[in-house]
Design an enzyme around this catalytic site. Structure first.
Site, PDB file in Angstrom:
ATOM      1  N   GLY A  34      30.693  23.749  68.453  1.00 53.39           N
ATOM      2  CA  GLY A  34      29.346  23.169  68.496  1.00 53.39           C
ATOM      3  C   GLY A  34      29.161  22.039  67.500  1.00 53.39           C
ATOM      4  N   GLY A  35      30.158  21.773  66.671  1.00 54.82           N
ATOM      5  CA  GLY A  35      29.992  20.837  65.572  1.00 54.82           C
ATOM      6  C   GLY A  35      30.297  19.394  65.924  1.00 54.82           C
ATOM      7  N   ILE A  37      32.881  17.524  65.203  1.00 56.88           N
ATOM      8  CA  ILE A  37      34.209  17.358  65.806  1.00 56.88           C
ATOM      9  C   ILE A  37      34.304  18.189  67.079  1.00 56.88           C
ATOM     10  CG2 ILE A  37      36.692  17.802  65.515  1.00 56.88           C
ATOM     11  CD1 ILE A  37      36.186  17.488  62.450  1.00 56.88           C
ATOM     12  N   ARG A 104      32.440  16.909  54.257  1.00 59.32           N
ATOM     13  CA  ARG A 104      32.083  16.322  52.952  1.00 59.32           C
ATOM     14  C   ARG A 104      30.812  15.491  53.011  1.00 59.32           C
ATOM     15  NH1 ARG A 104      36.305  12.633  50.230  1.00 59.32           N
ATOM     16  NH2 ARG A 104      37.095  12.078  52.300  1.00 59.32           N
ATOM     17  N   ASP A 173      45.537  10.856  60.023  1.00 61.17           N
ATOM     18  CA  ASP A 173      46.206   9.934  59.092  1.00 61.17           C
ATOM     19  C   ASP A 173      47.181   9.021  59.850  1.00 61.17           C
ATOM     20  OD1 ASP A 173      44.901  11.226  56.943  1.00 61.17           O
ATOM     21  OD2 ASP A 173      46.401  12.811  56.994  1.00 61.17           O
ATOM     22  N   HIS A 200      47.073  16.335  53.456  1.00 60.80           N
ATOM     23  CA  HIS A 200      45.920  15.615  54.007  1.00 60.80           C
ATOM     24  C   HIS A 200      44.803  15.519  52.971  1.00 60.80           C
ATOM     25  CE1 HIS A 200      42.989  14.003  56.745  1.00 60.80           C
ATOM     26  NE2 HIS A 200      42.160  15.019  56.463  1.00 60.80           N
TER      27      HIS A 200
HETATM   28  P1  NAD Z   1      30.122  20.132  61.422  1.00 63.25           P
HETATM   29  O1  NAD Z   1      29.285  20.736  60.353  1.00 63.25           O
HETATM   30  O2  NAD Z   1      29.537  19.059  62.257  1.00 63.25           O
HETATM   31  O3  NAD Z   1      30.647  21.267  62.402  1.00 63.25           O
HETATM   32  C1  NAD Z   1      31.234  22.437  61.946  1.00 63.25           C
HETATM   33  C2  NAD Z   1      30.935  23.534  62.924  1.00 63.25           C
HETATM   34  O4  NAD Z   1      31.561  24.729  62.456  1.00 63.25           O
HETATM   35  C3  NAD Z   1      29.425  23.843  63.081  1.00 63.25           C
HETATM   36  O5  NAD Z   1      29.053  23.770  64.444  1.00 63.25           O
HETATM   37  C4  NAD Z   1      29.293  25.260  62.543  1.00 63.25           C
HETATM   38  O6  NAD Z   1      28.312  26.038  63.211  1.00 63.25           O
HETATM   39  C5  NAD Z   1      30.691  25.788  62.801  1.00 63.25           C
HETATM   40  N1  NAD Z   1      31.021  26.981  62.041  1.00 63.25           N
HETATM   41  C6  NAD Z   1      30.717  27.280  60.755  1.00 63.25           C
HETATM   42  N2  NAD Z   1      31.190  28.503  60.455  1.00 63.25           N
HETATM   43  C7  NAD Z   1      31.797  28.966  61.562  1.00 63.25           C
HETATM   44  C8  NAD Z   1      32.487  30.160  61.875  1.00 63.25           C
HETATM   45  N3  NAD Z   1      32.624  31.145  60.984  1.00 63.25           N
HETATM   46  N4  NAD Z   1      32.994  30.305  63.111  1.00 63.25           N
HETATM   47  C9  NAD Z   1      32.850  29.316  64.032  1.00 63.25           C
HETATM   48  N5  NAD Z   1      32.219  28.163  63.801  1.00 63.25           N
HETATM   49  C10 NAD Z   1      31.695  27.995  62.570  1.00 63.25           C
HETATM   50  O7  NAD Z   1      31.464  19.611  60.710  1.00 63.25           O
HETATM   51  P2  NAD Z   1      32.584  18.622  61.331  1.00 63.25           P
HETATM   52  O8  NAD Z   1      32.230  17.231  61.010  1.00 63.25           O
HETATM   53  O9  NAD Z   1      32.847  19.022  62.723  1.00 63.25           O
HETATM   54  O10 NAD Z   1      33.843  19.004  60.392  1.00 63.25           O
HETATM   55  C11 NAD Z   1      34.439  20.266  60.473  1.00 63.25           C
HETATM   56  C12 NAD Z   1      35.572  20.393  59.473  1.00 63.25           C
HETATM   57  O11 NAD Z   1      36.643  19.501  59.824  1.00 63.25           O
HETATM   58  C13 NAD Z   1      35.206  20.039  58.037  1.00 63.25           C
HETATM   59  O12 NAD Z   1      35.781  20.961  57.172  1.00 63.25           O
HETATM   60  C14 NAD Z   1      35.821  18.665  57.825  1.00 63.25           C
HETATM   61  O13 NAD Z   1      36.094  18.390  56.492  1.00 63.25           O
HETATM   62  C15 NAD Z   1      37.076  18.811  58.652  1.00 63.25           C
HETATM   63  N6  NAD Z   1      37.738  17.561  59.040  1.00 63.25           N
HETATM   64  C16 NAD Z   1      39.094  17.524  59.023  1.00 63.25           C
HETATM   65  C17 NAD Z   1      39.766  16.394  59.404  1.00 63.25           C
HETATM   66  C18 NAD Z   1      41.267  16.361  59.406  1.00 63.25           C
HETATM   67  O14 NAD Z   1      41.846  15.265  59.491  1.00 63.25           O
HETATM   68  N7  NAD Z   1      41.953  17.473  59.371  1.00 63.25           N
HETATM   69  C19 NAD Z   1      39.053  15.251  59.804  1.00 63.25           C
HETATM   70  C20 NAD Z   1      37.669  15.311  59.823  1.00 63.25           C
HETATM   71  C21 NAD Z   1      37.004  16.475  59.421  1.00 63.25           C
HETATM   72  C1  LMR Z   2      39.169  12.655  57.141  1.00 61.76           C
HETATM   73  O1  LMR Z   2      40.287  12.325  56.733  1.00 61.76           O
HETATM   74  O2  LMR Z   2      38.387  11.840  57.687  1.00 61.76           O
HETATM   75  C2  LMR Z   2      38.737  14.086  57.017  1.00 61.76           C
HETATM   76  O3  LMR Z   2      39.629  14.832  56.257  1.00 61.76           O
HETATM   77  C3  LMR Z   2      37.321  14.252  56.588  1.00 61.76           C
HETATM   78  C4  LMR Z   2      37.070  13.852  55.174  1.00 61.76           C
HETATM   79  O4  LMR Z   2      36.485  14.657  54.445  1.00 61.76           O
HETATM   80  O5  LMR Z   2      37.416  12.742  54.792  1.00 61.76           O
END
Ligand code: NAD
Ligand code: LMR
Length: 341
Positions: A34-35, A37, A104, A173, A200
């Site tokens: 739902g988030g 991503i 973040r 990346d 990362h």
């Molecule tokens: P967001 O807040 O928009 O969405 C996160 C979702 O997770 C929400 O819908 C929330 O309800 C859900 N959630 C929370 N706890 C949960 C649980 N226990 N079970 C199931 N769902 C749950 O955040 P986002 O922008 O989608 O980012 C999500 C994560 O991805 C963050 O930690 C962010 O830092 C990370 N991220 C990683 C990368 C990467 O390159 N690996 C890149 C971007 C973001």
């Molecule tokens: C990214 O690289 O965009 C993610 O890991 C999200 C972040 O916190 O920068």
């Protein structure tokens, strides 16, 4: 050259092989669907012909996302699961992608997310260990350098750990590196693919520009700038979104690209190679148990971990800066699981 009838028969066989490959049943689950991503990632997975069934779970809003995505005219089925339906969402999943957790805000590091996201990822991993321990688990939730060890340690505790099936998604990346390199060289990004190794976050992200046709000539200030941009590309998005989160759309693209690679590997496609953060022997002798490098994906997940190849003096320096930070991040994740019940 083939005669015409032989060529026609070969073409027909190829078509049959392609359609049976695409039809083989592959259930993919998204946890956090739902988030920011999760939603575009679900959309992109609905467009992937390798996905036959899509299972969308979140503590908020997944049934709505599923209803919406399910109207798209591709063959896969889609089902949404509410907060109390995690086990049903995981049942029979071959690939599980986890973008659950908080993103973040400006001024934060990825490590600042640890306190919230570590327990979210640990609890999801415990459910996976119970319901679908054979699945390939692709972790997006930050800090990836710590959340991947958290999944591994949770699986170890449950007695189901297979290092070939736990991946940290570092594809963003790689996507950024190709895009940024294309901007300074005018190359098409598809010809400017860069192997990005390490972890990362910040200094743990190590682009090996010297190993690419377009990157090897980049030097001096231009080199410093592009390395910094690849390492801190996430900050650009966090700053521009000004408190509304971090990369979501480019991450969804990267996550779908990585899930597609895993699925192609599972189906036996040869030569699927991409960087990903896995349990790795490359720097284990220096206490760094997980490391991202080019990994060949196959029917069991990780098939082969490639060595880094030749590095320049600058890349050796980047690597030297990466390893101690990465080691600390990994140890933090390991300790978290082993100190909590
Ligand atoms: P967001 O807040 O928009 O969405 C996160 C979702 O997770 C929400 O819908 C929330 O309800 C859900 N959630 C929370 N706890 C949960 C649980 N226990 N079970 C199931 N769902 C749950 O955040 P986002 O922008 O989608 O980012 C999500 C994560 O991805 C963050 O930690 C962010 O830092 C990370 N991220 C990683 C990368 C990467 O390159 N690996 C890149 C971007 C973001
Ligand atoms: C990214 O690289 O965009 C993610 O890991 C999200 C972040 O916190 O920068």
């Amino acid at each position: 050259m083939f005669s015409r009838p032989v060529a026609r028969a070969a073409l027909a066989a190829q078509k049959r092989a392609f359609s049976s490959t695409v039809r083989a049943s592959e259930k993919v689950a998204v946890l956090g669907a739902g988030g920011g991503i999760g939603q575009p990632l679900s959309l992109l997975l609905k467009l992937d012909p390798h996905v036959t069934s899509l299972s969308l779970y979140d503590i908020r809003g997944a049934p709505g996302v599923a209803a919406d995505v399910s109207h798209i005219d591709t063959p896969s089925t889609v089902k949404g699961y509410a907060a109390d339906q995690l086990d049903a969402a995981l049942e029979g999943a071959k690939v599980i992608v986890i973008p659950a957790g908080v993103p973040r805000k400006p001024g934060m590091t990825r490590d600042d997310l640890f306190n919230t996201n570590a327990s979210i990822v640990r609890d999801l991993a415990a459910a996976i260990a119970r319901v679908s321990p054979e699945a390939c688990v692709c972790v997006i939730s930050n800090p990836v350098n710590s959340t991947v060890p958290i999944v591994a340690e949770t699986f170890k505790k449950a007695g189901v750990y297979d290092p070939r099936r736990v991946f940290g998604v570092t594809t963003l990346d790689v996507v950024r590196a190709a895009r940024f390199l294309s901007e300074i060289t005018s190359a098409d990004p598809k010809d400017a693919v860069v192997t990005v190794v390490g972890g990362h976050s910040g200094a743990t992200i190590v682009p090996l520009l010297s190993q690419t046709q377009y990157g090897k000539g980049v030097a001096g200030e231009t080199y410093e700038k592009i390395v910094h941009r690849i390492q801190f590309g996430g900050d650009e998005v966090v700053k521009a979104k000004d408190g509304a989160g971090s990369a979501t759309l480019s991450m969804a693209y990267a996550g779908a690209k990585f899930a597609n690679a895993v699925l192609r590997g599972l189906k036996g496609e040869a030569g699927v190679v991409t960087p990903t953060f896995v349990k790795s022997p490359l720097f284990a002798d220096q206490g760094v148990e997980y490391f991202s490098s080019n990994v060949e994906l196959g029917p069991n997940g990780v098939e082969k971990i490639h060595p880094l190849g030749p590095l320049t003096a600058e890349e050796e320096k980047l690597l030297a800066a990466c390893l101690p930070d990465l080691k600390k991040n990994i140890e933090k994740g390991v300790q978290f699981v082993n100190q909590t019940a």
